[in-house]
Scaffold this motif. Structure first.
Motif, PDB file in Angstrom:
ATOM      1  N   ASN A 279       0.825  -1.212   0.000  1.00 30.86           N
ATOM      2  CA  ASN A 279       0.000   0.000   0.000  1.00 30.86           C
ATOM      3  C   ASN A 279       0.860   1.264   0.000  1.00 30.86           C
ATOM      4  O   ASN A 279       0.517   2.261  -0.644  1.00 30.86           O
ATOM      5  CB  ASN A 279      -0.931   0.002   1.210  1.00 30.86           C
ATOM      6  CG  ASN A 279      -2.065  -0.997   1.072  1.00 30.86           C
ATOM      7  OD1 ASN A 279      -2.341  -1.484  -0.025  1.00 30.86           O
ATOM      8  ND2 ASN A 279      -2.717  -1.319   2.174  1.00 30.86           N
TER       9      ASN A 279
ATOM     10  N   GLU B 264       1.188   4.360  -3.219  1.00 34.14           N
ATOM     11  CA  GLU B 264       1.075   5.811  -3.088  1.00 34.14           C
ATOM     12  C   GLU B 264       2.073   6.552  -3.976  1.00 34.14           C
ATOM     13  O   GLU B 264       1.971   7.764  -4.150  1.00 34.14           O
ATOM     14  CB  GLU B 264       1.276   6.207  -1.627  1.00 34.14           C
ATOM     15  CG  GLU B 264       0.193   5.665  -0.711  1.00 34.14           C
ATOM     16  CD  GLU B 264       0.516   5.847   0.759  1.00 34.14           C
ATOM     17  OE1 GLU B 264      -0.359   5.560   1.596  1.00 34.14           O
ATOM     18  OE2 GLU B 264       1.644   6.277   1.079  1.00 34.14           O
ATOM     19  N   HIS B 265       3.028   5.813  -4.543  1.00 35.72           N
ATOM     20  CA  HIS B 265       4.067   6.440  -5.368  1.00 35.72           C
ATOM     21  C   HIS B 265       4.101   5.914  -6.799  1.00 35.72           C
ATOM     22  O   HIS B 265       4.722   6.539  -7.664  1.00 35.72           O
ATOM     23  CB  HIS B 265       5.438   6.223  -4.724  1.00 35.72           C
ATOM     24  CG  HIS B 265       5.568   6.813  -3.362  1.00 35.72           C
ATOM     25  ND1 HIS B 265       5.942   8.120  -3.149  1.00 35.72           N
ATOM     26  CD2 HIS B 265       5.345   6.281  -2.132  1.00 35.72           C
ATOM     27  CE1 HIS B 265       5.969   8.368  -1.847  1.00 35.72           C
ATOM     28  NE2 HIS B 265       5.609   7.272  -1.210  1.00 35.72           N
TER      29      HIS B 265
ATOM     30  N   SER C 239      -6.292  12.119  -3.005  1.00 32.45           N
ATOM     31  CA  SER C 239      -5.337  11.601  -2.025  1.00 32.45           C
ATOM     32  C   SER C 239      -5.042  12.724  -1.048  1.00 32.45           C
ATOM     33  O   SER C 239      -4.827  13.867  -1.462  1.00 32.45           O
ATOM     34  CB  SER C 239      -4.044  11.149  -2.713  1.00 32.45           C
ATOM     35  OG  SER C 239      -4.316  10.216  -3.740  1.00 32.45           O
TER      36      SER C 239
ATOM     37  N   TYR D 206       0.494   9.852   3.824  1.00 33.39           N
ATOM     38  CA  TYR D 206      -0.853   9.866   3.256  1.00 33.39           C
ATOM     39  C   TYR D 206      -1.864   9.360   4.285  1.00 33.39           C
ATOM     40  O   TYR D 206      -1.683   8.293   4.872  1.00 33.39           O
ATOM     41  CB  TYR D 206      -0.926   8.991   2.011  1.00 33.39           C
ATOM     42  CG  TYR D 206      -0.397   9.662   0.758  1.00 33.39           C
ATOM     43  CD1 TYR D 206      -1.156  10.625   0.095  1.00 33.39           C
ATOM     44  CD2 TYR D 206       0.851   9.333   0.244  1.00 33.39           C
ATOM     45  CE1 TYR D 206      -0.680  11.247  -1.053  1.00 33.39           C
ATOM     46  CE2 TYR D 206       1.334   9.945  -0.905  1.00 33.39           C
ATOM     47  CZ  TYR D 206       0.563  10.897  -1.542  1.00 33.39           C
ATOM     48  OH  TYR D 206       1.035  11.515  -2.674  1.00 33.39           O
TER      49      TYR D 206
ATOM     50  N   ARG E 112       1.409  14.614  -9.076  1.00 29.65           N
ATOM     51  CA  ARG E 112       0.434  15.079  -8.095  1.00 29.65           C
ATOM     52  C   ARG E 112       0.061  16.533  -8.383  1.00 29.65           C
ATOM     53  O   ARG E 112       0.923  17.374  -8.594  1.00 29.65           O
ATOM     54  CB  ARG E 112       1.011  14.972  -6.677  1.00 29.65           C
ATOM     55  CG  ARG E 112       1.262  13.552  -6.222  1.00 29.65           C
ATOM     56  CD  ARG E 112       1.852  13.504  -4.821  1.00 29.65           C
ATOM     57  NE  ARG E 112       3.148  14.160  -4.767  1.00 29.65           N
ATOM     58  CZ  ARG E 112       3.448  15.160  -3.956  1.00 29.65           C
ATOM     59  NH1 ARG E 112       2.542  15.635  -3.132  1.00 29.65           N
ATOM     60  NH2 ARG E 112       4.655  15.694  -3.957  1.00 29.65           N
TER      61      ARG E 112
ATOM     62  N   HIS F  37      -5.109   7.261   0.023  1.00 28.61           N
ATOM     63  CA  HIS F  37      -4.646   7.505  -1.345  1.00 28.61           C
ATOM     64  C   HIS F  37      -5.641   6.915  -2.327  1.00 28.61           C
ATOM     65  O   HIS F  37      -6.242   5.865  -2.072  1.00 28.61           O
ATOM     66  CB  HIS F  37      -3.261   6.877  -1.560  1.00 28.61           C
ATOM     67  CG  HIS F  37      -2.561   7.364  -2.790  1.00 28.61           C
ATOM     68  ND1 HIS F  37      -2.828   6.865  -4.049  1.00 28.61           N
ATOM     69  CD2 HIS F  37      -1.606   8.326  -2.957  1.00 28.61           C
ATOM     70  CE1 HIS F  37      -2.069   7.482  -4.939  1.00 28.61           C
ATOM     71  NE2 HIS F  37      -1.316   8.370  -4.311  1.00 28.61           N
TER      72      HIS F  37
END
Length: 524
Positions: free
Chosen positions: A269, A273-274, A451, A394, A425, A397
């Motif tokens: 997870n 996020e990246h 996010s 985060y 982003r 997200h």
């Protein structure tokens, strides 16, 4: 007398050659002003000059007769003929090298092949071609026996090569590296864990503009690495020229006392996020003592995202391990703790949570909870959870399909982002204390459309559906308030609303009534 005549002839030949060369340079400069650059201008100049010289030789040099008639320079026909023949051969040499440069080595072909030609090889071929034509000029124009020169140059080359052995080692190592075609200018590479942008090649070394750990380009510094040393080292190519994705690798030690399933989920997870799921590769390895290491490889878009990954990923990951009560094993903590303290690492790394009294007062100031009495608010808080998030962590997200709670910021600040088509982003909103977010996912059971990333350490109240469900029967006005709130936000996200209508086959029903009906069905 013969020697004097010979010297005079050579001087005249040189003077004529210089004059014609100046005319060629003028033509080349004129083409440059017309924005015809590089090999193309050399090709045009040498072609025009060769045609003019061949025409003059065919007409038996009419310029010579004009000079003898109107001047007293005394330039002989033989001197002009030698100069013209020498320049014709040089024009042929330039035609060959410039044609190779323009039609073979440069971008005309490379754009199709996606492969650059080694600069050292091009230079070596050009020098060889010109050297060959110079020997032809010496033999055919000036009747010089080149055999003795070649023999003497062979001995000289042996002596020079032996004395310049280190330099030649670098030279041939550079050719071998560039012939491989794997290292290209402007690529991001890593040598012994030092990262940088490959800025230049030459016959002796390569130049690298270094990158810091967080991705900052140090333009005022340059690393010079000898070709021979580079050839014997392991080099990782993180990004090729023209590519947007940068390859990042790492590993995380898993303690034998950890829950391996939970740890894998946390790491997966955090990586989502990246990077997208198809850009993530996880590998698990272990030993007979129960120690495990999870290695990861991800592809992020651009230096900006690489900088953010290096700044936030490891700290955020360690913090989540601690929050989920997972031992961090040999991993070094990014925070200072007192190892002799009886307090847990979690307690030492987390500030004091907001008091229940303060949370009650905060919820009373939020419109959707104003109708609740103190007892129901206290019950709602008891069934909810408070969670602390460090800076650059985060809260949720859009790529992580879980945790559809309603989030209320109890302290700190956070920003809302969306991922654009370039995988970057883009900030769309900001939140402060008392703001709530994740409403659409909470009420409609759909993935997050934003996010939320903390700007500083922040406490957050996470209200699950199960905690709010029994209150909707007692307070029906909450359902109506939530339905109207979602309807008001529809203009902010018409795309999400249209997808929802198509998925649930709802087209003619008013938006607020549709949402109220959905909320009642979801919270039964």
């Amino acid at each position: 007398m013969d020697v004097a005549l010979t010297v005079r002839s050579l001087i005249q030949t040189g003077a004529v050659g210089i004059l014609i060369t100046l005319l060629a340079i003028s033509l080349h400069f004129l083409l440059y002003l017309m924005k015809v650059h590089s090999s193309k201008s050399k090709l045009i100049t040498s072609s025009i000059l060769a045609i003019i010289l061949l025409t003059g030789k065919y007409l038996n040099y009419p310029v010579h007769r004009i000079l003898n008639k109107f001047t007293s320079l005394g330039i002989t026909h033989h001197s002009i003929d030698n100069a013209v023949k020498a320049l014709i051969w040089l024009c042929f040499a330039t035609l060959i090298t410039s044609s190779l440069n323009y039609f073979v080595w440069e971008d005309n072909v490379n754009q199709l092949q996606q492969k650059s030609t080694p600069k050292l090889l091009v230079t070596l071929i050009n020098i060889t071609i010109h050297a060959l034509f110079i020997m032809i000029i010496m033999r055919t124009v000036f009747n010089i026996n080149v055999s003795n020169i070649l023999a003497a140059s062979g001995v000289g080359a042996f002596i020079l090569g032996w004395s310049a052995k280190p330099t030649l080692t670098e030279f041939f190592a550079g050719i071998a590296i560039q012939m491989g075609g794997k290292l290209q200018k402007n690529a991001i590479i890593s040598i012994n864990n030092d990262e940088g942008i490959l800025s230049d090649f030459n016959w002796r070394s390569i130049s690298i503009t270094p990158l810091t750990y967080n991705g900052k380009v140090l333009n005022h510094e340059v690393y010079i690495i000898p070709n021979s040393k580079l050839q014997s080292q392991s080099v990782r190519i993180l990004r090729k020229p023209g590519e947007k994705k940068i390859r990042l690798e790492g590993s995380f030690f898993i303690s034998p006392y950890s829950d391996l399933t939970i740890c894998q989920k946390i790491i997966k997870n955090a990586l989502l996020e990246h990077a997208t799921e198809d850009s993530i590769c996880l590998t698990l390895s272990g030993d007979n003592r129960g120690n495990y290491t999870i290695s990861y490889t991800i592809m992020v878009h651009g230096l900006k995202n690489k900088v953010f990954f290096n700044e936030s990923f490891e700290k955020s990951l360690i913090h989540r391990f601690i929050k989920n009560s997972q031992p961090i094993g040999q991993t070094r903590l990014p925070w200072t703790i007192d190892e002799k303290s009886e307090q847990s690492i979690m307690t030492q790394c987390t500030p004091e949570p907001p008091a229940i009294k303060n949370i009650l007062q905060l919820l009373n100031r939020i419109d959707i909870f104003k109708a609740l009495d103190e007892e129901d608010l206290a019950s709602l808080i008891n069934q909810s959870t408070t969670e602390y998030f460090i800076i650059n962590e985060y809260i949720f997200h859009e790529r992580v399909k879980e945790d559809y709670s309603l989030h209320i910021l109890l302290s700190g600040k956070a920003d809302a982002y969306q991922i654009n088509n370039n995988r970057n982003r883009v900030k769309v909103d900001d939140f402060k204390m008392e703001d709530y977010f994740g409403l659409q996912s909470f009420l409609l059971d759909i993935p997050h459309r934003i996010s939320v990333l903390t700007k500083e350490g922040a406490w957050c109240l996470k209200i699950p559906r199960e905690a709010l469900s029994p209150l909707l029967e007692t307070y029906p006005q909450i359902t109506e308030s939530l339905g109207r709130l979602l309807a008001e936000r529809k203009d902010e996200d018409d795309h999400t609303l249209e997808e929802y209508r198509q998925h649930h086959q709802v087209h003619n029903e008013p938006t607020s009534e549709m949402f109220i009906r959905k909320i009642k069905a979801l919270f039964k």
